[in-house]
Scaffold this active site. Structure first.
Site, PDB file in Angstrom:
ATOM      1  N   PRO A   2       0.845  -1.198   0.000  1.00 51.40           N
ATOM      2  CA  PRO A   2       0.000   0.000   0.000  1.00 51.40           C
ATOM      3  C   PRO A   2       0.882   1.251   0.000  1.00 51.40           C
ATOM      4  CG  PRO A   2      -0.643  -1.517   1.758  1.00 51.40           C
ATOM      5  CD  PRO A   2       0.633  -2.041   1.167  1.00 51.40           C
ATOM      6  N   GLU A   3       0.534   2.221  -0.841  1.00 51.03           N
ATOM      7  CA  GLU A   3       1.283   3.471  -0.914  1.00 51.03           C
ATOM      8  C   GLU A   3       0.429   4.586  -0.321  1.00 51.03           C
ATOM      9  OE1 GLU A   3       2.974   3.961  -4.884  1.00 51.03           O
ATOM     10  OE2 GLU A   3       2.823   1.815  -5.221  1.00 51.03           O
ATOM     11  N   ARG A 111       1.585 -12.181   4.575  1.00 53.77           N
ATOM     12  CA  ARG A 111       3.028 -12.403   4.688  1.00 53.77           C
ATOM     13  C   ARG A 111       3.572 -12.158   6.098  1.00 53.77           C
ATOM     14  NH1 ARG A 111       5.436 -11.724  -0.489  1.00 53.77           N
ATOM     15  NH2 ARG A 111       7.393 -12.287   0.492  1.00 53.77           N
TER      16      ARG A 111
END
Ligand code: ZN
Length: 272
Positions: A2-3, A111
């Protein structure tokens, strides 16, 4: 990962959904993602209310009524989901904050690189934030952007993604901004001309604003706080479009590797 636009969308959602709620409990099956430890965090946050949610770079900050701050980094595959108490468990749900009003804030992470960290006060937060560069749409000025590009011969795309120099831009928005500005991603940052730097500065603002408008890009794991996809992936300019037709010419988008990351660009529109 996510940016800025994705994390900003989550921040806005959380502000609507959980500000004012009281933290009743915290649970996890992944203790290593909680810092400094589950025991400490549990002791310090239970009973506190959520006062406001802020964001800097890709870091979300939950300010508590006690003055403490919970900082969350979603890393590659993290999501923050607000659910009703007792709703069916989410996939990869590893940390759960039980809130008043029968709500839960769930941190899901395939993850497990993401983390939740308790800070004692604003001073501790400022120390962490000092490691990040200025942020587009906020305190990054054109003048400072010029100085940053002039300071290095690294590839401009690699520089754009360096969080120590500039905050919030990742692979998606770096690729799309460089396309809009017609700059090859491999160009040396300090070789860019004045008008190119100006164009790039505006292009960064434009793609980040588009990302926020479309509530982020859900080409991979990203979902908003209600579990809905964003739609910026339907508006990618070059990112993820290898082999497809360029929107600016008759050529095709190509994919190269730059700084270890897949990089998309149009060889005709973005000359070396
Ligand atoms: Zn083109």
């Amino acid at each position: 990962m996510p940016e800025l636009p994705e994390v900003e969308t989550i921040r806005k959602d959380l502000t609507k959904l959980i500000v004012g709620k009281k933290i009743l409990d915290i649970e996890t099956d992944s203790v290593k993602q909680i810092k400094p430890s589950l025991g400490v965090v549990k002791k310090e946050i239970i009973g506190a209310s959520i006062r406001k949610i802020e964001r800097r770079a890709k870091l979300l900050q939950i300010f508590l009524s006690s003055g403490k701050i919970l900082v969350i980094h979603l890393k590659l595959t993290g999501r923050l989901l607000v659910r009703k108490k007792g709703a069916i468990r989410d996939k990869w749900q590893h940390v759960t904050l039980m809130l008043s009003g029968d709500k839960e804030l769930r941190f899901t992470d395939l993850r497990k690189f993401g983390w939740v960290k308790l800070l004692q006060d604003k001073k501790e937060l400022e120390k962490i934030l000092a490691e990040f560069g200025p942020e587009p749409l906020d305190d990054l000025s054109l003048k400072e952007f010029k100085a940053i590009t002039a300071s290095t011969s690294r590839a401009i795309k690699v520089l754009l993604m360096d969080q120590k120099k500039i905050s919030g831009i990742g692979n998606i928005y770096a690729c799309d901004a460089l396309f809009l500005a017609k700059i090859h991603p491999g160009r040396k940052a300090n070789d860019l001309k004045e008008d190119e730097i100006k164009k790039l500065f505006r292009a960064i603002e434009k793609v980040l604003k588009a990302g926020i408008k479309y509530r982020g890009a859900s080409d991979q794991y990203y979902l908003d706080a209600l579990g809905h996809k964003g739609s910026y992936q339907d508006h990618f300019l070059v990112y993820g479009r290898a082999g497809k037709k360029c929107f600016g010419c008759e050529g095709k988008i190509e994919k190269i590797r730059l700084g270890g990351r897949g990089t998309y660009y149009c060889p005709k529109c973005q000359k070396q």
